[in-house]
Enzyme design. Structure first.
Site, short mmCIF file in Angstrom:
data_model
loop_
_atom_site.label_atom_id
_atom_site.label_comp_id
_atom_site.label_asym_id
_atom_site.label_seq_id
_atom_site.Cartn_x
_atom_site.Cartn_y
_atom_site.Cartn_z
N HIS A 306 -5.15 21.96 35.53
CA HIS A 306 -3.72 22.25 35.65
C HIS A 306 -3.37 23.39 34.71
O HIS A 306 -3.94 23.48 33.62
CB HIS A 306 -2.89 21.01 35.29
CG HIS A 306 -1.48 21.10 35.77
ND1 HIS A 306 -0.50 21.71 35.04
CD2 HIS A 306 -0.91 20.68 36.92
CE1 HIS A 306 0.63 21.65 35.73
NE2 HIS A 306 0.42 21.03 36.87
N ASP A 364 -2.75 15.11 42.14
CA ASP A 364 -3.26 15.16 43.51
C ASP A 364 -4.60 14.48 43.69
O ASP A 364 -5.06 14.30 44.80
CB ASP A 364 -3.38 16.64 43.96
CG ASP A 364 -2.01 17.25 44.12
OD1 ASP A 364 -1.11 16.53 44.56
OD2 ASP A 364 -1.84 18.43 43.79
N1 CMC Z 1 -12.84 23.04 39.17
C1 CMC Z 1 -13.72 23.83 38.51
N2 CMC Z 1 -13.36 24.75 37.60
C2 CMC Z 1 -12.05 24.88 37.33
C3 CMC Z 1 -11.07 24.09 37.99
C4 CMC Z 1 -11.51 23.15 38.94
N3 CMC Z 1 -10.63 22.38 39.58
N4 CMC Z 1 -9.86 24.45 37.55
C5 CMC Z 1 -10.04 25.42 36.65
N5 CMC Z 1 -11.37 25.68 36.52
C6 CMC Z 1 -11.97 26.64 35.59
C7 CMC Z 1 -11.80 28.06 36.08
O1 CMC Z 1 -12.91 28.48 36.86
C8 CMC Z 1 -11.66 28.83 34.79
O2 CMC Z 1 -12.96 29.01 34.27
P1 CMC Z 1 -13.30 30.35 33.41
O3 CMC Z 1 -12.40 30.31 32.21
O4 CMC Z 1 -14.75 30.19 33.07
O5 CMC Z 1 -13.01 31.51 34.32
C9 CMC Z 1 -10.95 27.86 33.85
O6 CMC Z 1 -11.23 26.54 34.36
C10 CMC Z 1 -9.43 28.06 33.82
O7 CMC Z 1 -8.96 28.05 35.18
P2 CMC Z 1 -7.81 29.01 35.72
O8 CMC Z 1 -7.94 29.16 37.18
O9 CMC Z 1 -7.75 30.25 34.89
O10 CMC Z 1 -6.54 28.12 35.36
P3 CMC Z 1 -5.12 28.22 36.03
O11 CMC Z 1 -4.17 27.67 35.04
O12 CMC Z 1 -4.87 29.62 36.52
O13 CMC Z 1 -5.25 27.29 37.31
C11 CMC Z 1 -5.15 25.40 38.75
C12 CMC Z 1 -4.75 25.99 37.38
C13 CMC Z 1 -4.43 24.07 38.95
C14 CMC Z 1 -4.73 26.36 39.87
C15 CMC Z 1 -6.70 25.18 38.76
O14 CMC Z 1 -7.07 24.26 37.77
C16 CMC Z 1 -7.21 24.72 40.14
O15 CMC Z 1 -7.46 25.57 41.00
N6 CMC Z 1 -7.36 23.37 40.34
C17 CMC Z 1 -7.71 22.85 41.64
C18 CMC Z 1 -6.48 22.81 42.54
C19 CMC Z 1 -5.53 21.69 42.16
O16 CMC Z 1 -5.93 20.55 41.95
N7 CMC Z 1 -4.23 22.03 42.12
C20 CMC Z 1 -3.16 21.04 41.90
C21 CMC Z 1 -2.37 21.32 40.66
S1 CMC Z 1 -1.35 19.88 40.23
C22 CMC Z 1 -0.16 19.78 41.49
C23 CMC Z 1 0.75 20.94 41.55
O17 CMC Z 1 1.38 21.30 40.56
O18 CMC Z 1 0.90 21.48 42.66
#
Ligand code: CMC
Length: 430
Positions: A306, A364
């Site tokens: 998140h 989720d």
């Molecule tokens: N699985 C594997 N690696 C992950 C995941 C994941 N679910 N989420 C983040 N990472 C890694 C990512 O690859 C990155 O690694 P690095 O620093 O080595 O590049 C690091 O963790 C930080 O991730 P980010 O994408 O920079 O973080 P963000 O804040 O931009 O993204 C997120 C947050 C929720 C989009 C992401 O964690 C994700 O894609 N999760 C899966 C989708 C999900 O479950 N979304 C629901 C969010 S809760 C409900 C809502 O609010 O809608």
């Protein structure tokens, strides 16, 4: 220099920037005059360090795993409150008295029907249309039916539009579901509470008597509370940005629904369940954990991670409990998907990659299992999220409209394209 300002040195200039303090949470450096004083913008793709507004509605402490609506912890609201009470709280800032609650419930209930001509919109869609596609279209189309509540400068019209959307969203969501499965629409039954009414509109058929299961209704109501607001997330920011131009509220909420649809946001509940189905059995979990960790593989563990929570999402804990309640009530002793989810969570929580990056299950992760057990197809999961989030979008939109300092939202950019050049005719282009 007072403690409520900070100095920024840019080239040879020193600029004093005001620091604003909130009631809790990080303070903000006010950079609104920065461009005027330095000719420079700030750069923050994804808004990871940028507060776009002041708000009194929702507070999140992502490190501690805290979520408050108007100051009240989500755990207490989910345990003791109901969804319409939560709507009242988000909209008006206080919990309602008994009389205020009765009046609010009555007002919402009296708006549950949609204009009968809306039915024709549905038949324009293919039966296999994704219900979120139908919702984007139909909620936007409400602005074509309710002209008496689109003048955003009139507080009364804003209030009527808010009531209409909270009341009609379950009706439209249920219609999208019924159309999808080829069953006749079921009209609202206003003697029922909000969530029971929704369950009946989804699962009743004219040929049979339908009795709402109170345990499932309570569980779904709690799921709605958990999803009701989440401060300045992507869809809420979309609603605020759309609203900042003066667009009507129905159009703004349709924009929010479009944004919510993405798998990184509300679409994650659908994607999480599909992922659990794809994994299938616990012995395949290590393979998927390895994929999630592989930089060359775009796969991510859906329902994990998140932007704000760097600790267990407090909503996920309540959701996990609700999952068990629903499965017990339905007599589902062994759900292979739940087995995969529980084990996946255990493995991921101990894995160095997830620990180091502070990736925990989010809301989720368990919601899909619960909604599937209740009888909803995966394509409806994000629709239910949109239904519940509508009140949050409206509360945030109203707060913005009522803020006298509100201006059109207009981010700037760092231009990295070609400098000025002259047009050449087709014949001259090599
Ligand atoms: N699985 C594997 N690696 C992950 C995941 C994941 N679910 N989420 C983040 N990472 C890694 C990512 O690859 C990155 O690694 P690095 O620093 O080595 O590049 C690091 O963790 C930080 O991730 P980010 O994408 O920079 O973080 P963000 O804040 O931009 O993204 C997120 C947050 C929720 C989009 C992401 O964690 C994700 O894609 N999760 C899966 C989708 C999900 O479950 N979304 C629901 C969010 S809760 C409900 C809502 O609010 O809608």
């Amino acid at each position: 220099m007072s403690s409520t300002s900070s100095m920024l040195n840019v080239d040879d200039k020193s600029v004093e920037l005001a620091v604003k303090e909130g009631t809790i949470g990080p303070s903000v450096v006010d950079i609104s005059k920065l461009y005027g004083q330095t000719g420079m913008f700030t750069y923050d793709p994804g808004f990871t360090s940028t507060a776009a507004c002041e708000s009194k509605i929702t507070y999140i402490d992502g490190d501690k795993g805290v979520l408050l609506y108007r100051g009240f912890p989500i755990e207490q609201l989910a345990e003791h409150g109901d969804f319409l009470e939560t709507c009242y709280l988000l909209l008006y800032g206080e919990l309602p008295t008994a009389a205020q609650k009765a009046d609010f419930d009555y007002r919402v209930t009296r708006h549950t029907m949609v204009h009968d001509q809306m039915n024709r919109f549905f038949t324009g869609f293919r039966r296999d249309a994704h219900p979120m596609a139908i919702m984007v279209g139909c909620v936007g189309a409400l602005s074509a039916f309710y002209h008496d509540s689109t003048d955003i400068s009139d507080p009364h019209q804003r209030m009527v539009a808010s009531m209409r959307m909270i009341a009609k969203m379950p009706t439209l969501a249920a219609m999208a579901y019924k159309y999808h499965v080829g069953q006749p629409f079921v009209y609202p039954q206003n003697e029922l509470d909000y969530t029971s009414n929704f369950l009946r509109m989804c699962f009743a058929v004219p040929a049979e008597e339908y009795k709402v299961n109170p345990v499932l209704a309570r569980a779904l109501d709690r799921i709605f509370i958990l999803h009701a607001d989440h401060e300045q997330n992507a869809s809420t920011s979309t609603v605020r940005l759309a609203g900042s131009s003066g667009a009507n509220p129905f159009a703004c909420i349709a924009a929010g629904i479009a944004c919510l649809w993405g798998p990184a946001h509300g679409g994650a509940n659908e994607a999480a369940l599909k992922m659990l189905e794809e994994i299938g059995t616990p012995d395949r979990i290590p393979e998927y954990i390895a994929k999630a960790k592989d930089k060359n593989d775009p796969f991510r563990l859906m329902g994990f991670g998140h932007r704000v929570y760097k600790n267990y999402d407090p909503r996920a804990r309540i959701m996990q409990k609700t999952t068990h309640e629903v499965l017990n009530e339905l007599g589902i002793k062994d759900d292979p998907l739940l087995d995969v989810a529980v084990e996946l969570e255990q493995i991921a929580l101990k894995d160095e990659y997830f620990v180091e990056k502070k990736l925990y299950p989010n809301i989720d992760f368990y919601s899909g299992i619960t909604l599937k057990a209740m009888g909803f197809p995966t394509s409806m999961f994000t629709v239910l999220f949109a239904l519940a989030r509508t009140v949050g979008w409206i509360a945030q939109w109203s707060e913005m409209i009522e803020d006298p300092s509100q201006r059109i939202g207009r981010p700037r950019q760092l231009y990295v394209g070609s400098p000025r050049r002259d047009y050449v005719t087709v014949a001259q282009r090599g």
